[in-house]
Design a protein around this motif. Structure first.
Motif, short mmCIF file in Angstrom:
data_model
loop_
_atom_site.label_atom_id
_atom_site.label_comp_id
_atom_site.label_asym_id
_atom_site.label_seq_id
_atom_site.Cartn_x
_atom_site.Cartn_y
_atom_site.Cartn_z
N PRO A 27 24.55 34.76 18.05
CA PRO A 27 25.11 33.84 17.07
C PRO A 27 25.86 34.61 16.00
CG PRO A 27 22.80 34.19 16.61
CD PRO A 27 23.10 34.94 17.89
N TRP A 28 26.66 33.91 15.21
CA TRP A 28 27.44 34.59 14.18
C TRP A 28 27.18 34.01 12.79
CZ3 TRP A 28 29.08 31.20 17.77
CH2 TRP A 28 29.66 30.01 17.33
N ASP A 29 26.43 32.89 12.72
CA ASP A 29 26.08 32.33 11.42
C ASP A 29 24.78 31.55 11.56
OD1 ASP A 29 26.78 29.97 12.72
OD2 ASP A 29 28.51 29.55 11.46
N LEU A 30 24.32 30.93 10.46
CA LEU A 30 23.03 30.26 10.49
C LEU A 30 23.03 29.08 11.45
CD1 LEU A 30 22.97 31.99 7.87
CD2 LEU A 30 21.56 30.20 6.85
N GLY A 31 24.11 28.30 11.46
CA GLY A 31 24.16 27.14 12.33
C GLY A 31 24.10 27.51 13.80
N SER A 32 24.87 28.52 14.20
CA SER A 32 24.85 28.92 15.61
C SER A 32 23.49 29.51 15.98
CB SER A 32 25.98 29.90 15.91
OG SER A 32 25.92 31.04 15.07
N ALA A 33 22.84 30.19 15.04
CA ALA A 33 21.50 30.72 15.31
C ALA A 33 20.50 29.60 15.54
CB ALA A 33 21.05 31.62 14.16
N ARG A 34 20.54 28.58 14.68
CA ARG A 34 19.62 27.46 14.82
C ARG A 34 19.86 26.71 16.12
NH1 ARG A 34 18.14 25.46 9.56
NH2 ARG A 34 17.20 27.24 8.46
N ALA A 35 21.12 26.55 16.49
CA ALA A 35 21.45 25.84 17.73
C ALA A 35 20.91 26.59 18.94
CB ALA A 35 22.96 25.65 17.84
N LEU A 36 21.06 27.89 18.95
CA LEU A 36 20.56 28.68 20.08
C LEU A 36 19.04 28.66 20.14
CD1 LEU A 36 23.04 31.68 19.79
CD2 LEU A 36 22.96 29.98 21.63
N GLU A 37 18.40 28.68 19.00
CA GLU A 37 16.94 28.57 18.98
C GLU A 37 16.51 27.24 19.58
OE1 GLU A 37 13.17 29.24 15.96
OE2 GLU A 37 15.07 28.53 15.12
N ALA A 38 17.22 26.17 19.22
CA ALA A 38 16.87 24.84 19.73
C ALA A 38 17.05 24.75 21.25
CB ALA A 38 17.73 23.78 19.04
N MET A 39 17.91 25.58 21.82
CA MET A 39 18.12 25.57 23.26
C MET A 39 17.04 26.31 24.04
SD MET A 39 22.23 26.21 23.50
CE MET A 39 23.37 25.19 22.56
N GLY A 40 16.16 26.99 23.32
CA GLY A 40 15.04 27.64 23.99
C GLY A 40 15.17 29.12 24.24
N PHE A 41 16.22 29.77 23.71
CA PHE A 41 16.31 31.21 23.87
C PHE A 41 15.15 31.89 23.15
CE2 PHE A 41 20.71 29.89 24.63
CZ PHE A 41 20.96 30.58 25.82
N LYS A 42 14.72 33.04 23.66
CA LYS A 42 13.51 33.69 23.17
C LYS A 42 13.78 34.69 22.05
CE LYS A 42 11.24 33.23 27.66
NZ LYS A 42 10.64 33.95 28.82
N ALA A 43 15.03 35.13 21.91
CA ALA A 43 15.41 36.08 20.87
C ALA A 43 16.92 35.99 20.69
CB ALA A 43 14.99 37.50 21.24
N LEU A 44 17.41 36.50 19.56
CA LEU A 44 18.83 36.44 19.26
C LEU A 44 19.30 37.81 18.78
CD1 LEU A 44 18.84 33.14 17.15
CD2 LEU A 44 19.29 33.35 19.61
N ALA A 45 20.60 38.05 18.90
CA ALA A 45 21.19 39.28 18.37
C ALA A 45 22.40 38.93 17.53
CB ALA A 45 21.60 40.21 19.51
N THR A 46 22.60 39.66 16.45
CA THR A 46 23.78 39.43 15.64
C THR A 46 25.01 39.99 16.35
OG1 THR A 46 23.57 41.49 14.38
CG2 THR A 46 22.43 39.54 13.52
N SER A 47 26.18 39.57 15.89
CA SER A 47 27.45 40.06 16.41
C SER A 47 28.27 40.53 15.21
CB SER A 47 28.20 38.95 17.15
OG SER A 47 29.57 39.29 17.30
N SER A 48 28.53 41.83 15.13
CA SER A 48 29.33 42.32 14.00
C SER A 48 30.71 41.69 14.02
CB SER A 48 29.43 43.84 14.03
OG SER A 48 30.12 44.29 15.19
N ALA A 49 31.26 41.50 15.23
CA ALA A 49 32.58 40.89 15.34
C ALA A 49 32.55 39.43 14.91
CB ALA A 49 33.08 41.00 16.78
N GLY A 50 31.59 38.66 15.45
CA GLY A 50 31.51 37.25 15.09
C GLY A 50 31.32 37.05 13.61
#
Length: 273
Positions: A27-50
């Motif tokens: 994800p690249w911001d708070l909204g995209s992080a929350r959306a990915l969490e809601a989809m059931g992913f187990k962990a997330l990584a930041t994107s310096s580019a995003g």
């Protein structure tokens, strides 16, 4: 139920690297992080580019303080472990690198990657010995802070125009010996390249980037022995692609056709409610 502690997230993240294969979307911001969490992913990584694009900057142009503030936001945004894209470590000297890594660990991230690129197109990669020493310094900084943040060593050969698989593998082996827990050569694409990296680094876990339309799916990469799959700035690029297409159609044709199929405000409000 109370959210997991930082220590629990870090333990969960380490466990994910022990067996099987998992997707680590970026994800690249708070909204995209929350959306990915809601989809059931187990962990997330930041994107310096995003993140940089969301701030109207090119990748690599944000300062350390901006990166650290982003990491703190992302850690606080979800209950999932967060892996930090920490670029080349935000430190020209070893002392600066150690300080920056310590600051990143303090944000609560569960993992942290260090690149071996220089940003200099004439000499895009650090000398292997220098890069390995920087990995040792990063490892020591993590250990001094408790040792539970996963360290990822990145060989940037294929990203900076030096697509030498043998050199990339040698670099990753040096980073593993220097204390990296997970190894990553972004830009390798073929089954043969991926299999060679996995075999050379075993039993250390390997991350593979898939930021393009690929014939290899999750099951294929798992069969090759890949432990985790990230997408880098691809999700952010997909979002920007939709935005730019819709805006260009309005600007150039005076039409609003590109809004067809987009989520409604009600759907998005429900996601973030």
């Amino acid at each position: 139920m109370s959210p997991p502690t930082i220590a629990q997230r870090r333990a969960t993240f380490r466990a994910l690297h022990q067996t099987g294969c998992f997707v680590l979307p970026n994800p690249w911001d708070l909204g995209s992080a929350r959306a990915l969490e809601a989809m059931g992913f187990k962990a997330l990584a930041t994107s310096s580019a995003g993140h940089a694009w969301s701030r109207a900057r090119a990748d690599g142009q944000l300062a350390r303080d901006d990166a650290l503030a982003h990491l703190r936001e992302m850690v606080q945004a979800t209950s999932l472990p967060i892996n930090a894209d920490f670029e080349s470590g935000f430190g020209d000297t070893l002392e600066e690198l150690a300080s920056s890594v310590g600051m990143a660990v303090d944000t609560g991230v569960a993992g942290l990657s260090i690149e071996d690129s220089t940003g200099n197109p004439e000499a895009p990669l650090r000398a292997m010995d220098e890069a390995a020493e920087r990995m040792r310094v990063a490892r020591a900084a993590i250990d001094a802070a408790g040792g539970d943040t996963l360290l990822v060593g990145r060989a940037e050969n294929f990203f900076v125009g030096v697509p030498d698989l043998r050199d990339a593998i040698a670099r990753l082996q040096a980073y593993a010996a220097a204390g990296a827990d997970c190894l990553y050569a972004p830009g390798i694409r073929t089954r043969e390249q991926i299999a060679a990296v996995v075999a050379a680094l075993a039993p250390k876990p390997v991350n593979v980037l898939v930021g393009w339309a690929s014939e290899l799916g999750v099951a294929d990469l798992a069969e090759l022995g890949v432990r985790r799959i990230s997408v880098g700035g691809a999700l952010a690029r997909a979002a920007w692609g939709g935005f730019l297409q819709a805006a260009r159609i309005i600007a150039e044709q005076g039409r609003f056709d590109a809004f067809a199929g987009t989520p409604t405000g009600t759907e998005l409000n429900g996601l973030f409610k």
